[in-house]
Motif scaffolding. Structure first.
Motif, PDB file in Angstrom:
ATOM      1  N   GLY A   1      15.380   4.806 -14.595  1.00  0.00           N
ATOM      2  CA  GLY A   1      14.704   5.939 -15.206  1.00  0.00           C
ATOM      3  C   GLY A   1      15.357   6.505 -16.448  1.00  0.00           C
ATOM      4  O   GLY A   1      14.853   7.450 -17.031  1.00  0.00           O
ATOM      5  N   LYS A   2      16.481   5.934 -16.875  1.00  0.00           N
ATOM      6  CA  LYS A   2      17.206   6.469 -18.027  1.00  0.00           C
ATOM      7  C   LYS A   2      17.305   5.425 -19.128  1.00  0.00           C
ATOM      8  O   LYS A   2      17.500   4.242 -18.866  1.00  0.00           O
ATOM      9  CB  LYS A   2      18.609   6.884 -17.607  1.00  0.00           C
ATOM     10  CG  LYS A   2      18.611   8.007 -16.586  1.00  0.00           C
ATOM     11  CD  LYS A   2      20.021   8.406 -16.227  1.00  0.00           C
ATOM     12  CE  LYS A   2      19.966   9.542 -15.238  1.00  0.00           C
ATOM     13  NZ  LYS A   2      20.525   9.262 -13.978  1.00  0.00           N
ATOM     14  N   SER A   3      17.223   5.899 -20.376  1.00  0.00           N
ATOM     15  CA  SER A   3      17.426   5.021 -21.518  1.00  0.00           C
ATOM     16  C   SER A   3      18.886   4.573 -21.514  1.00  0.00           C
ATOM     17  O   SER A   3      19.788   5.397 -21.355  1.00  0.00           O
ATOM     18  CB  SER A   3      17.105   5.773 -22.809  1.00  0.00           C
ATOM     19  OG  SER A   3      17.303   4.947 -23.923  1.00  0.00           O
ATOM     20  N   ILE A   4      19.112   3.277 -21.666  1.00  0.00           N
ATOM     21  CA  ILE A   4      20.491   2.794 -21.556  1.00  0.00           C
ATOM     22  C   ILE A   4      21.120   2.430 -22.888  1.00  0.00           C
ATOM     23  O   ILE A   4      22.310   2.223 -22.962  1.00  0.00           O
ATOM     24  CB  ILE A   4      20.601   1.609 -20.569  1.00  0.00           C
ATOM     25  CG1 ILE A   4      19.632   0.502 -20.924  1.00  0.00           C
ATOM     26  CG2 ILE A   4      20.375   2.080 -19.166  1.00  0.00           C
ATOM     27  CD1 ILE A   4      19.756  -0.707 -20.047  1.00  0.00           C
ATOM     28  N   SER A   5      20.321   2.363 -23.948  1.00  0.00           N
ATOM     29  CA  SER A   5      20.878   2.072 -25.261  1.00  0.00           C
ATOM     30  C   SER A   5      19.802   2.279 -26.311  1.00  0.00           C
ATOM     31  O   SER A   5      18.631   1.990 -26.067  1.00  0.00           O
ATOM     32  CB  SER A   5      21.390   0.631 -25.325  1.00  0.00           C
ATOM     33  OG  SER A   5      21.859   0.325 -26.610  1.00  0.00           O
ATOM     34  N   GLU A   6      20.190   2.772 -27.472  1.00  0.00           N
ATOM     35  CA  GLU A   6      19.245   2.871 -28.580  1.00  0.00           C
ATOM     36  C   GLU A   6      18.988   1.488 -29.177  1.00  0.00           C
ATOM     37  O   GLU A   6      17.954   1.233 -29.752  1.00  0.00           O
ATOM     38  CB  GLU A   6      19.771   3.820 -29.652  1.00  0.00           C
ATOM     39  CG  GLU A   6      19.741   5.275 -29.223  1.00  0.00           C
ATOM     40  CD  GLU A   6      18.352   5.768 -28.838  1.00  0.00           C
ATOM     41  OE1 GLU A   6      17.390   5.531 -29.592  1.00  0.00           O
ATOM     42  OE2 GLU A   6      18.225   6.387 -27.768  1.00  0.00           O
ATOM     43  N   ASN A   7      19.961   0.592 -29.057  1.00  0.00           N
ATOM     44  CA  ASN A   7      19.804  -0.784 -29.525  1.00  0.00           C
ATOM     45  C   ASN A   7      19.122  -1.576 -28.415  1.00  0.00           C
ATOM     46  O   ASN A   7      19.694  -1.774 -27.339  1.00  0.00           O
ATOM     47  CB  ASN A   7      21.180  -1.377 -29.866  1.00  0.00           C
ATOM     48  CG  ASN A   7      21.088  -2.806 -30.321  1.00  0.00           C
ATOM     49  OD1 ASN A   7      20.403  -3.626 -29.717  1.00  0.00           O
ATOM     50  ND2 ASN A   7      21.797  -3.119 -31.378  1.00  0.00           N
ATOM     51  N   GLN A   8      17.893  -2.017 -28.650  1.00  0.00           N
ATOM     52  CA  GLN A   8      17.114  -2.651 -27.587  1.00  0.00           C
ATOM     53  C   GLN A   8      17.710  -3.979 -27.121  1.00  0.00           C
ATOM     54  O   GLN A   8      17.605  -4.328 -25.954  1.00  0.00           O
ATOM     55  CB  GLN A   8      15.659  -2.818 -28.032  1.00  0.00           C
ATOM     56  CG  GLN A   8      14.970  -1.499 -28.287  1.00  0.00           C
ATOM     57  CD  GLN A   8      15.103  -0.517 -27.131  1.00  0.00           C
ATOM     58  OE1 GLN A   8      14.940  -0.864 -25.974  1.00  0.00           O
ATOM     59  NE2 GLN A   8      15.419   0.728 -27.438  1.00  0.00           N
ATOM     60  N   THR A   9      18.359  -4.724 -28.020  1.00  0.00           N
ATOM     61  CA  THR A   9      19.015  -5.961 -27.591  1.00  0.00           C
ATOM     62  C   THR A   9      20.096  -5.633 -26.580  1.00  0.00           C
ATOM     63  O   THR A   9      20.193  -6.273 -25.530  1.00  0.00           O
ATOM     64  CB  THR A   9      19.609  -6.715 -28.802  1.00  0.00           C
ATOM     65  OG1 THR A   9      18.548  -7.045 -29.699  1.00  0.00           O
ATOM     66  CG2 THR A   9      20.304  -7.987 -28.366  1.00  0.00           C
ATOM     67  N   ASP A  10      20.921  -4.625 -26.872  1.00  0.00           N
ATOM     68  CA  ASP A  10      21.955  -4.196 -25.922  1.00  0.00           C
ATOM     69  C   ASP A  10      21.338  -3.756 -24.602  1.00  0.00           C
ATOM     70  O   ASP A  10      21.871  -4.035 -23.531  1.00  0.00           O
ATOM     71  CB  ASP A  10      22.782  -3.042 -26.491  1.00  0.00           C
ATOM     72  CG  ASP A  10      23.711  -3.471 -27.619  1.00  0.00           C
ATOM     73  OD1 ASP A  10      23.899  -4.695 -27.810  1.00  0.00           O
ATOM     74  OD2 ASP A  10      24.243  -2.582 -28.299  1.00  0.00           O
ATOM     75  N   ALA A  11      20.217  -3.044 -24.677  1.00  0.00           N
ATOM     76  CA  ALA A  11      19.555  -2.557 -23.464  1.00  0.00           C
ATOM     77  C   ALA A  11      19.154  -3.725 -22.566  1.00  0.00           C
ATOM     78  O   ALA A  11      19.422  -3.722 -21.364  1.00  0.00           O
ATOM     79  CB  ALA A  11      18.339  -1.710 -23.824  1.00  0.00           C
ATOM     80  N   TYR A  12      18.499  -4.733 -23.150  1.00  0.00           N
ATOM     81  CA  TYR A  12      18.102  -5.889 -22.343  1.00  0.00           C
ATOM     82  C   TYR A  12      19.321  -6.609 -21.775  1.00  0.00           C
ATOM     83  O   TYR A  12      19.324  -7.011 -20.609  1.00  0.00           O
ATOM     84  CB  TYR A  12      17.269  -6.871 -23.168  1.00  0.00           C
ATOM     85  CG  TYR A  12      15.797  -6.564 -23.184  1.00  0.00           C
ATOM     86  CD1 TYR A  12      15.055  -6.493 -22.013  1.00  0.00           C
ATOM     87  CD2 TYR A  12      15.128  -6.371 -24.379  1.00  0.00           C
ATOM     88  CE1 TYR A  12      13.700  -6.227 -22.032  1.00  0.00           C
ATOM     89  CE2 TYR A  12      13.766  -6.110 -24.413  1.00  0.00           C
ATOM     90  CZ  TYR A  12      13.061  -6.036 -23.233  1.00  0.00           C
ATOM     91  OH  TYR A  12      11.723  -5.779 -23.249  1.00  0.00           O
ATOM     92  N   LEU A  13      20.359  -6.785 -22.578  1.00  0.00           N
ATOM     93  CA  LEU A  13      21.547  -7.487 -22.091  1.00  0.00           C
ATOM     94  C   LEU A  13      22.222  -6.718 -20.958  1.00  0.00           C
ATOM     95  O   LEU A  13      22.704  -7.328 -19.993  1.00  0.00           O
ATOM     96  CB  LEU A  13      22.517  -7.757 -23.241  1.00  0.00           C
ATOM     97  CG  LEU A  13      21.993  -8.743 -24.288  1.00  0.00           C
ATOM     98  CD1 LEU A  13      22.986  -8.884 -25.440  1.00  0.00           C
ATOM     99  CD2 LEU A  13      21.666 -10.095 -23.688  1.00  0.00           C
ATOM    100  N   LYS A  14      22.227  -5.388 -21.019  1.00  0.00           N
ATOM    101  CA  LYS A  14      22.778  -4.587 -19.922  1.00  0.00           C
ATOM    102  C   LYS A  14      21.942  -4.752 -18.656  1.00  0.00           C
ATOM    103  O   LYS A  14      22.474  -4.882 -17.561  1.00  0.00           O
ATOM    104  CB  LYS A  14      22.862  -3.112 -20.318  1.00  0.00           C
ATOM    105  CG  LYS A  14      23.973  -2.828 -21.299  1.00  0.00           C
ATOM    106  CD  LYS A  14      24.008  -1.364 -21.691  1.00  0.00           C
ATOM    107  CE  LYS A  14      25.092  -1.123 -22.733  1.00  0.00           C
ATOM    108  NZ  LYS A  14      25.153   0.275 -23.151  1.00  0.00           N
ATOM    109  N   VAL A  15      20.622  -4.732 -18.809  1.00  0.00           N
ATOM    110  CA  VAL A  15      19.732  -4.918 -17.662  1.00  0.00           C
ATOM    111  C   VAL A  15      19.950  -6.291 -17.037  1.00  0.00           C
ATOM    112  O   VAL A  15      20.041  -6.431 -15.815  1.00  0.00           O
ATOM    113  CB  VAL A  15      18.257  -4.734 -18.094  1.00  0.00           C
ATOM    114  CG1 VAL A  15      17.301  -5.297 -17.064  1.00  0.00           C
ATOM    115  CG2 VAL A  15      17.968  -3.268 -18.365  1.00  0.00           C
ATOM    116  N   LEU A  16      20.056  -7.313 -17.863  1.00  0.00           N
ATOM    117  CA  LEU A  16      20.249  -8.671 -17.347  1.00  0.00           C
ATOM    118  C   LEU A  16      21.616  -8.820 -16.681  1.00  0.00           C
ATOM    119  O   LEU A  16      21.750  -9.525 -15.681  1.00  0.00           O
ATOM    120  CB  LEU A  16      20.054  -9.687 -18.471  1.00  0.00           C
ATOM    121  CG  LEU A  16      18.605  -9.768 -18.963  1.00  0.00           C
ATOM    122  CD1 LEU A  16      18.542 -10.446 -20.316  1.00  0.00           C
ATOM    123  CD2 LEU A  16      17.721 -10.464 -17.945  1.00  0.00           C
TER     124      LEU A  16
END
Length: 144
Positions: free
Chosen positions: A48-63
């Motif tokens: 439920g929380k935004s994890i990064s303003e950089n979307q590439t970083d966000a996907y890599l964190k999720v993965l």
């Protein structure tokens, strides 16, 4: 401008996911409205929380979380809409595709689905007249 003219071009963003045995898990963004959706911002959420303003970083964190949660090997592809990108009526594009490595295993697929349920998305978009809309899906789907 008459209301019916504005409604005749109103976009409607949805997020769809597909889980089929032995196939990659797909998460897609769709425009089910009658007019184009002009993307103004797109965020990947985790729990439920935004994890990064950089979307590439966000996907890599999720993965990374998916790998840690499930201890599974997988291949992936991801995509994120860019600011001012238009999604035409009826158009869809994939956001994330995860393919488990190895033979189909129902337990592994269930663990991956459970971990992916923690992903969400927030999309701010406009119609061609500049009316603003928000699609907020803090969690992809319920584990219930």
């Amino acid at each position: 401008m008459r209301l019916h003219q504005k409604l005749s071009v109103k976009p409607h963003i949805d997020i769809d996911y597909k889980f089929f045995p032995g196939k990659p898990i797909e998460i897609r963004m769709l425009n089910n409205g009658v007019g184009p959706a002009i993307i103004k911002s797109f965020k990947v959420l985790y729990d439920g929380k935004s994890i990064s303003e950089n979307q590439t970083d966000a996907y890599l964190k999720v993965l990374k979380e998916l790998k840690t949660d499930t201890e599974l090997e997988f291949k992936y592809e991801y995509n994120f809409p860019l600011k001012n990108e238009a999604l035409s009526s009826g158009e869809n594009e994939y956001l994330l595709q995860v393919e488990l490595v190895g033979e189909y295993d129902e337990s592994a697929t269930s663990r991956a689905k459970s971990s992916l349920s923690r992903i969400g998305f927030k999309t701010e978009y406009e119609c061609m007249y500049g009316n603003k809309f928000v699609h907020n899906m803090p969690l992809l789907f319920s584990n219930n």
